[in-house]
Design a protein around this motif. Structure first.
Motif, PDB file in Angstrom:
ATOM      1  N   SER A 169      43.637  37.128  35.852  1.00  0.00           N
ATOM      2  CA  SER A 169      44.135  38.403  36.615  1.00  0.00           C
ATOM      3  C   SER A 169      45.602  38.217  37.037  1.00  0.00           C
ATOM      4  N   GLN A 174      31.914  36.023  46.769  1.00  0.00           N
ATOM      5  CA  GLN A 174      31.835  36.873  46.114  1.00  0.00           C
ATOM      6  C   GLN A 174      30.553  37.412  45.319  1.00  0.00           C
ATOM      7  N   GLY A 181      46.218  36.153  39.276  1.00  0.00           N
ATOM      8  CA  GLY A 181      45.931  35.543  40.766  1.00  0.00           C
ATOM      9  C   GLY A 181      45.728  34.280  40.675  1.00  0.00           C
ATOM     10  N   VAL A 182      45.515  33.348  41.778  1.00  0.00           N
ATOM     11  CA  VAL A 182      45.457  31.948  42.028  1.00  0.00           C
ATOM     12  C   VAL A 182      43.988  31.777  41.351  1.00  0.00           C
ATOM     13  N   ASP A 183      43.038  32.176  41.771  1.00  0.00           N
ATOM     14  CA  ASP A 183      41.674  31.794  41.488  1.00  0.00           C
ATOM     15  C   ASP A 183      41.379  31.693  39.898  1.00  0.00           C
ATOM     16  N   SER A 184      41.803  32.745  39.228  1.00  0.00           N
ATOM     17  CA  SER A 184      41.681  32.579  37.951  1.00  0.00           C
ATOM     18  C   SER A 184      42.722  31.636  37.026  1.00  0.00           C
ATOM     19  N   LYS A 231      34.289  43.556  33.142  1.00  0.00           N
ATOM     20  CA  LYS A 231      34.316  42.215  32.861  1.00  0.00           C
ATOM     21  C   LYS A 231      32.990  41.410  32.307  1.00  0.00           C
ATOM     22  N   LEU A 281      42.987  41.572  31.031  1.00  0.00           N
ATOM     23  CA  LEU A 281      42.913  43.064  30.770  1.00  0.00           C
ATOM     24  C   LEU A 281      43.651  44.059  31.458  1.00  0.00           C
ATOM     25  N   THR A 311      35.444  33.382  35.076  1.00  0.00           N
ATOM     26  CA  THR A 311      36.300  34.104  35.757  1.00  0.00           C
ATOM     27  C   THR A 311      36.617  33.383  37.094  1.00  0.00           C
ATOM     28  N   GLY A 312      37.598  33.871  37.963  1.00  0.00           N
ATOM     29  CA  GLY A 312      38.014  33.057  39.140  1.00  0.00           C
ATOM     30  C   GLY A 312      36.890  33.626  40.449  1.00  0.00           C
ATOM     31  N   HIS A 313      35.835  34.035  39.961  1.00  0.00           N
ATOM     32  CA  HIS A 313      35.015  34.674  41.006  1.00  0.00           C
ATOM     33  C   HIS A 313      34.329  33.474  41.940  1.00  0.00           C
ATOM     34  N   SER A 332      45.353  42.136  41.980  1.00  0.00           N
ATOM     35  CA  SER A 332      44.422  41.694  41.274  1.00  0.00           C
ATOM     36  C   SER A 332      43.946  42.378  40.036  1.00  0.00           C
ATOM     37  N   ALA A 348      39.203  35.036  31.917  1.00  0.00           N
ATOM     38  CA  ALA A 348      39.609  36.206  32.363  1.00  0.00           C
ATOM     39  C   ALA A 348      40.856  36.104  33.517  1.00  0.00           C
ATOM     40  N   CYS A 405      46.067  43.720  37.866  1.00  0.00           N
ATOM     41  CA  CYS A 405      47.089  43.698  36.510  1.00  0.00           C
ATOM     42  C   CYS A 405      47.923  44.577  36.566  1.00  0.00           C
TER      43      CYS A 405
HETATM   44  N1  LIG Z   1      42.829  42.634  34.862  1.00  0.00           N
HETATM   45  C1  LIG Z   1      42.083  41.565  34.866  1.00  0.00           C
HETATM   46  N2  LIG Z   1      42.131  40.842  33.734  1.00  0.00           N
HETATM   47  C2  LIG Z   1      41.322  39.814  33.401  1.00  0.00           C
HETATM   48  N3  LIG Z   1      40.476  39.213  34.547  1.00  0.00           N
HETATM   49  C3  LIG Z   1      40.501  39.896  35.711  1.00  0.00           C
HETATM   50  C4  LIG Z   1      41.252  40.801  35.807  1.00  0.00           C
HETATM   51  N4  LIG Z   1      41.031  41.296  37.300  1.00  0.00           N
HETATM   52  C5  LIG Z   1      40.297  40.528  37.905  1.00  0.00           C
HETATM   53  N5  LIG Z   1      39.891  39.459  36.629  1.00  0.00           N
HETATM   54  C6  LIG Z   1      38.877  38.559  36.740  1.00  0.00           C
HETATM   55  O1  LIG Z   1      37.860  38.699  38.095  1.00  0.00           O
HETATM   56  C7  LIG Z   1      37.977  37.728  38.821  1.00  0.00           C
HETATM   57  C8  LIG Z   1      37.685  38.340  40.200  1.00  0.00           C
HETATM   58  O2  LIG Z   1      38.599  39.569  40.373  1.00  0.00           O
HETATM   59  P1  LIG Z   1      39.050  39.764  41.773  1.00  0.00           P
HETATM   60  O3  LIG Z   1      39.795  40.935  41.703  1.00  0.00           O
HETATM   61  O4  LIG Z   1      37.959  39.494  42.960  1.00  0.00           O
HETATM   62  O5  LIG Z   1      40.421  38.426  42.023  1.00  0.00           O
HETATM   63  P2  LIG Z   1      40.702  37.412  42.970  1.00  0.00           P
HETATM   64  O6  LIG Z   1      39.476  37.154  43.837  1.00  0.00           O
HETATM   65  O7  LIG Z   1      41.725  37.816  43.863  1.00  0.00           O
HETATM   66  O8  LIG Z   1      41.039  36.276  41.934  1.00  0.00           O
HETATM   67  P3  LIG Z   1      42.321  35.879  41.417  1.00  0.00           P
HETATM   68  O9  LIG Z   1      43.179  35.073  42.253  1.00  0.00           O
HETATM   69  O10 LIG Z   1      42.177  35.169  40.142  1.00  0.00           O
HETATM   70  O11 LIG Z   1      43.073  37.233  41.036  1.00  0.00           O
HETATM   71  C9  LIG Z   1      39.500  37.271  38.744  1.00  0.00           C
HETATM   72  O12 LIG Z   1      39.289  35.764  39.385  1.00  0.00           O
HETATM   73  C10 LIG Z   1      39.584  37.071  37.327  1.00  0.00           C
HETATM   74  O13 LIG Z   1      38.738  35.907  36.665  1.00  0.00           O
END
Ligand SMILES: Nc1ncnc2c1ncn2[C@@H]1O[C@H](COP(=O)(O)OP(=O)(O)OP(=O)(O)O)[C@@H](O)[C@H]1O
Length: 348
Positions: free
Chosen positions: A8, A146, A10-13, A104, A32, A121-123, A45, A6, A47
């Protein structure tokens, strides 16, 4: 194995996808589209068009297939509408939990399974298999943990879910992204709820539900101290924005949607040691009544010792050893046994 990540933007995912690729898995990136952003709204985060482009660029760098799935309808229905209704009902919602549960780890997990894949996911959280059962644990990096937002996951979901960055610190995650020269390596953190990027929740509620009626601000005895312009502007424990002039410092003790009143008083009045849990959910099984547990009543709460009580009719309540400040209806209370999430529910 085949894994849907998944993404987003962001750097985590991004790092999660890179790690899985490194480990030799067949990785598919899916973003998504959950919300149509007006104008140039920047969102870290969930999208905005920019985030989708970032996710696509990461997938390209890693050489993995990438898809965008439309989840706007389910996001509106399960996350945004309940968020607004919750504020109008005098509660303080936490939409990320519903997004995790319904979007999710339901909508997207089903799609991953249809592709014969698991979902990553990047959780920042950890899953561990112990004697054939799945434990949900806090992240290794306490500052990033988280797990609070994931208490609605159960055995059914956890067996197919991966959190590839859960054992890493944020610095280590950025190093993974750097190593792969991912375009998101230095992307800043998102702090706000993703569909309200400016943090103005009251303004968002009014945009969706229209202007809200004003009402009375009263003390615990019912004496009228002032007026407010909508209970959705208040949360338990709030001190600022009461507009009561000088005098003693007062905090919101509770919101009364039936009378549209905001009840204020000294800080002690916001404390509660006992409260009910709505829609309780257990990752595996509920804790026995004599088990000492730790309960977090909001994301940034360090946790308080207590016990869980389940009545013969199945009503679940939490009894803390001492009153906690600002126990807020609408927030989640999440129950831990040390670093293991046992489950939780919504504070009433
Ligand atoms: N629009 C999206 N589409 C797909 N996956 C998502 C989306 N938004 C969040 N996720 C998934 O849910 C995880 C946790 O979401 P969160 O909003 O907490 O982002 P985050 O901790 O800032 O991580 P990231 O750095 O990946 O954005 C993300 O790492 C990603 O795997």
């Amino acid at each position: 194995m085949r894994v849907v990540v998944a993404m987003s933007g962001g750097v985590d995912s991004s790092a999660a996808a890179a790690l899985l690729k490194e480990q030799g898995h067949e990785v598919i990136g899916i973003t998504l589209r959950v919300w149509s952003y007006e104008g140039n709204a920047k969102c870290g985060s969930c999208c905005s068009p920019d985030d989708i482009d970032d996710a696509r660029a990461v997938a390209q760098t890693l050489g993995i297939p990438f898809y965008v799935a439309n989840a706007e309808e389910i996001f509106q229905d399960r996350v945004v509408n309940p968020f607004v209704q919750s504020y109008l009902g005098g509660k303080t919602p936490i939409p990320c939990v519903a997004c995790n549960r319904d979007v999710k780890f339901n909508f997207l997990l089903k799609r991953a399974r249809a592709l014969g894949a698991r979902l990553a996911t990047g959780h920042y959280a950890q899953v561990e298999e112990v004697d054939g059962r799945f434990h949900l644990r806090r992240a290794a990096d306490a500052a990033k943990d988280q797990s609070y937002f994931l208490f609605t996951l159960g055995q059914e979901e956890l067996r197919d879910v991966l959190f590839p960055v859960g054992h890493l610190t944020k610095a280590e995650v950025r190093a993974v992204a750097e190593r792969h020269q991912l375009p998101t390596t230095h992307k800043p953190e998102s702090m706000e709820i993703c569909f309200v990027p400016d943090g103005d929740y009251a303004g968002f509620v009014e945009k969706v539900a229209g202007p809200q009626p004003s009402g009375e601000v009263v003390d615990p005895e019912g004496n009228v101290l002032g007026t407010h312009n909508g209970i959705h502007r208040f949360t338990v424990g709030q001190r600022k924005g009461l507009n009561l002039g000088g005098g003693e410092v007062r905090y919101v003790q509770r919101l009364e949607p039936e009378t549209n009143r905001v009840v204020v008083g000294p800080a002690e009045g916001t404390g509660r040691a006992q409260f009910g849990l709505l829609q309780p959910h257990w990752v595996d099984a509920p804790p026995p009544p004599d088990q000492a547990v730790e309960v977090r009543i909001r994301h940034r709460h360090a946790g308080a010792p207590g016990r869980v009580h389940i009545s013969p009719h199945g009503l679940v309540s939490v009894q803390l050893d001492a009153p906690a400040r600002a126990v807020t209806p609408g927030q989640a209370a999440v129950v831990y046994d040390r670093d293991r999430v046992l489950g939780g529910g919504w504070i009433v």
